[in-house]
Design a protein around this motif. Sequence first.
Motif, short mmCIF file in Angstrom:
data_model
loop_
_atom_site.label_atom_id
_atom_site.label_comp_id
_atom_site.label_asym_id
_atom_site.label_seq_id
_atom_site.Cartn_x
_atom_site.Cartn_y
_atom_site.Cartn_z
N LEU A 2 0.71 -1.19 0.11
CA LEU A 2 -0.13 0.11 0.08
C LEU A 2 0.77 1.20 -0.05
O LEU A 2 2.09 1.18 0.47
CB LEU A 2 -1.01 -0.03 1.38
N PHE A 4 1.08 5.02 1.43
CA PHE A 4 0.88 6.01 2.77
C PHE A 4 1.35 7.24 2.68
O PHE A 4 2.49 7.51 2.06
CB PHE A 4 1.28 5.35 3.86
N HIS A 9 1.36 7.23 9.40
CA HIS A 9 0.14 6.56 8.91
C HIS A 9 0.06 4.99 8.76
O HIS A 9 -0.54 4.23 8.72
CB HIS A 9 -0.08 7.24 7.22
N ILE A 10 1.55 4.71 8.26
CA ILE A 10 1.89 3.35 8.25
C ILE A 10 1.63 2.77 9.91
O ILE A 10 1.11 1.60 9.80
CB ILE A 10 3.20 3.17 7.87
N ARG A 12 -0.21 3.75 12.20
CA ARG A 12 -1.64 3.62 12.63
C ARG A 12 -2.24 2.52 11.85
O ARG A 12 -3.09 1.63 12.29
CB ARG A 12 -2.53 4.95 12.28
N TRP A 13 -1.79 2.10 10.53
CA TRP A 13 -2.31 1.16 9.76
C TRP A 13 -2.22 -0.21 10.38
O TRP A 13 -2.99 -1.12 10.41
CB TRP A 13 -2.19 1.26 8.25
N CYS A 14 -0.80 -0.28 10.67
CA CYS A 14 -0.42 -1.55 11.20
C CYS A 14 -0.90 -1.85 12.49
O CYS A 14 -1.41 -2.97 13.01
CB CYS A 14 1.05 -1.47 11.64
N HIS A 17 -4.26 -3.09 12.03
CA HIS A 17 -4.53 -4.42 11.68
C HIS A 17 -3.79 -5.53 12.53
O HIS A 17 -3.57 -6.65 12.08
CB HIS A 17 -4.00 -4.59 10.30
N LEU A 19 -0.66 -5.50 13.02
CA LEU A 19 0.58 -6.05 12.44
C LEU A 19 1.72 -5.28 12.82
O LEU A 19 1.59 -3.98 13.17
CB LEU A 19 0.35 -5.85 10.93
N ALA A 20 2.89 -6.00 12.64
CA ALA A 20 4.09 -5.23 12.95
C ALA A 20 4.41 -4.59 11.78
O ALA A 20 4.13 -5.10 10.74
CB ALA A 20 5.30 -6.20 13.37
N ARG A 21 5.22 -3.24 11.93
CA ARG A 21 5.37 -2.71 10.65
C ARG A 21 6.48 -3.37 9.93
O ARG A 21 7.47 -4.27 10.21
CB ARG A 21 6.40 -1.51 11.17
N GLY A 22 6.45 -3.59 8.57
CA GLY A 22 6.82 -4.45 7.70
C GLY A 22 8.19 -3.68 7.24
O GLY A 22 9.04 -3.20 7.96
N ALA A 23 8.36 -3.39 5.74
CA ALA A 23 9.28 -2.76 5.35
C ALA A 23 8.95 -1.54 4.53
O ALA A 23 7.71 -1.58 3.93
CB ALA A 23 10.18 -3.56 4.16
#
Lengths: 71, 167
Positions: A2, A4, A9-10, A12-14, A17, A19-23
């Motif tokens: 996605l 952002f 914002h990343i 908040r989205w994580c 959901h 989820l841990a922050r990805g890359a």
Amino acid sequence: MLLFRAEEHIDRWCAAHSLARGAILTPQQGWWLAHGWYKEKLNPEWRRHTLEETEALLAEVGLTGTFWNLR
Amino acid sequence: MTAYLSPHGTVLMSALTPASVDDLARDVRLYLFRQAAATAQVPQAQQIAEALEHPVEKIHEALRQLATGKVLILAPNDGDVWAANPFCAVPSGFRAETEGKIYWGICIWDALGIPAALGKDARITAFCGDCSEPMSLEIRGGKLVQSEGLIHFAIPAHHWWDNIGFT
């Protein structure tokens, strides 16, 4: 994958959901990755990238480390 | 056996090397991608069957073969083509406009992949995954000339195909 507006914002989205922050990639890295991946897709002789080719592409784009490990 | 990768990276150690993909699957792939590129519409089995003059059941079989090889993605319920990456068969939140045609990608990677595959300039529009604000990127002359924001990959590369819809 996605898009952002910014890192917060990343995060908040994580959180939303669970989820841990990805890359995180810059749009420039995203373009390099997309270009390397898809530039031959309409070529009649297109074939999937080999493992080694993909690893080389990821490295060229600066995507290294455990998150990008394909093996 | 050669290790090949799916369109999004997962290692495939299957026998589905290019040499063993049968002629019909190759013809279907070529027709499908050429049509998607030329028209911005991803053709479905019936249209492919009529164009290639094969029974639709054979086309479905070829599409399943291509999906197994992760050349494209079928919708989970009806077997229609969901995406012949980078081209998505249905409107999505990732739009690429080039030369007056509107294409769709299933994610921002694929939206950027559309001008890459076409070799054309494009304006990409998408929405922030968090706040839904519209955002845009522009490809011109093979270069990213305008952009904003950041791209986030939530799923590690080795697990992209565990649930490609979410990835």
